[in-house]
Motif scaffolding. Structure first.
Motif, short mmCIF file in Angstrom:
data_model
loop_
_atom_site.label_atom_id
_atom_site.label_comp_id
_atom_site.label_asym_id
_atom_site.label_seq_id
_atom_site.Cartn_x
_atom_site.Cartn_y
_atom_site.Cartn_z
N PRO A 166 0.62 -1.39 0.06
CA PRO A 166 -0.07 0.00 -0.17
C PRO A 166 0.89 1.10 0.11
O PRO A 166 1.73 1.68 0.67
CB PRO A 166 -0.71 -0.26 1.22
CG PRO A 166 -0.73 -1.73 1.59
CD PRO A 166 0.60 -2.18 1.17
N GLY A 167 0.57 2.11 -0.98
CA GLY A 167 1.20 3.30 -0.93
C GLY A 167 2.33 3.40 -2.35
O GLY A 167 2.80 4.33 -2.72
N ASP A 168 2.61 2.18 -2.74
CA ASP A 168 3.73 2.02 -3.80
C ASP A 168 2.95 2.43 -5.05
O ASP A 168 1.51 2.34 -5.21
CB ASP A 168 4.31 0.54 -3.97
CG ASP A 168 5.27 0.02 -2.98
OD1 ASP A 168 5.78 0.99 -2.05
OD2 ASP A 168 5.36 -0.85 -2.90
N ARG A 169 3.65 3.04 -5.96
CA ARG A 169 3.18 3.67 -7.29
C ARG A 169 3.90 2.83 -8.33
O ARG A 169 4.73 2.25 -8.15
CB ARG A 169 3.48 4.98 -7.26
CG ARG A 169 2.86 5.86 -6.18
CD ARG A 169 1.38 6.20 -6.37
NE ARG A 169 0.84 6.91 -5.53
CZ ARG A 169 -0.48 7.15 -5.43
NH1 ARG A 169 -1.43 6.91 -6.58
NH2 ARG A 169 -0.90 7.97 -4.52
N LEU B 66 -3.83 9.60 -10.41
CA LEU B 66 -3.56 9.74 -9.03
C LEU B 66 -4.07 9.04 -8.08
O LEU B 66 -3.13 8.42 -7.33
CB LEU B 66 -4.11 11.32 -8.44
CG LEU B 66 -3.88 11.44 -7.00
CD1 LEU B 66 -2.44 11.87 -6.84
CD2 LEU B 66 -4.46 13.01 -6.67
N HIS B 67 -5.25 8.31 -8.31
CA HIS B 67 -5.63 7.35 -7.54
C HIS B 67 -5.83 5.80 -8.00
O HIS B 67 -6.26 5.12 -7.41
CB HIS B 67 -7.30 7.89 -7.19
CG HIS B 67 -7.12 9.15 -6.23
ND1 HIS B 67 -6.52 9.16 -5.00
CD2 HIS B 67 -7.48 10.42 -6.64
CE1 HIS B 67 -6.64 10.29 -4.59
NE2 HIS B 67 -7.32 11.07 -5.53
N TYR C 112 -5.16 2.22 -6.26
CA TYR C 112 -4.10 2.15 -5.30
C TYR C 112 -4.57 1.77 -3.89
O TYR C 112 -3.81 0.83 -3.38
CB TYR C 112 -3.28 3.45 -5.52
CG TYR C 112 -2.32 3.67 -6.36
CD1 TYR C 112 -1.34 2.75 -6.88
CD2 TYR C 112 -2.72 4.78 -7.17
CE1 TYR C 112 -0.56 3.23 -7.99
CE2 TYR C 112 -1.82 5.12 -8.53
CZ TYR C 112 -0.78 4.15 -8.81
OH TYR C 112 -0.23 4.56 -9.77
N MET C 113 -5.73 2.35 -3.34
CA MET C 113 -6.23 1.89 -2.37
C MET C 113 -6.51 0.42 -2.04
O MET C 113 -6.52 -0.17 -0.98
CB MET C 113 -7.31 2.86 -1.85
CG MET C 113 -8.40 2.56 -2.67
SD MET C 113 -9.65 3.90 -2.24
CE MET C 113 -10.18 3.15 -0.60
#
Length: 91
Positions: free
Chosen positions: A7-10, A40-41, A64-65
């Motif tokens: 979580p938080g990785d792009r 972004l999301h 991403y969440m």
């Protein structure tokens, strides 16, 4: 080398990723996807072998969440692995 996304990785445009079944911890048929859009999301992926005919390619949108909570994703880090090897050889 495959690395699990946390979580938080792009991801970046053009990255190769695959889904992992949270039940069996194995890749879904070893299908490789390419990141074709990033926002972004969320990001959008398409099956790599179908990239030639993008009109009928299987596309998925991943928020991403959801990574690490609803499903697991791995990213291919071939460039990172090669850089690590060359960096170690130079030391």
């Amino acid at each position: 080398m495959w690395k699990s996304l946390k979580p938080g990785d792009r991801v970046s445009l053009g990255d190769t990723i695959r889904h992992i079944s949270s039940l069996s911890k194995t890749a879904f048929g070893e299908k490789a996807y390419e990141v074709v859009r990033t926002e972004l999301h969320y990001f959008e992926i398409m099956v790599k072998k179908e990239l030639e005919d993008s009109r009928q390619a299987e596309r998925k949108i991943i928020r991403y969440m959801d990574i690490g909570y609803h499903f697991l994703v791995e990213i291919w880090l071939d460039q990172f692995a090669n850089n690590q090897r060359s960096h170690s050889a130079n030391e």
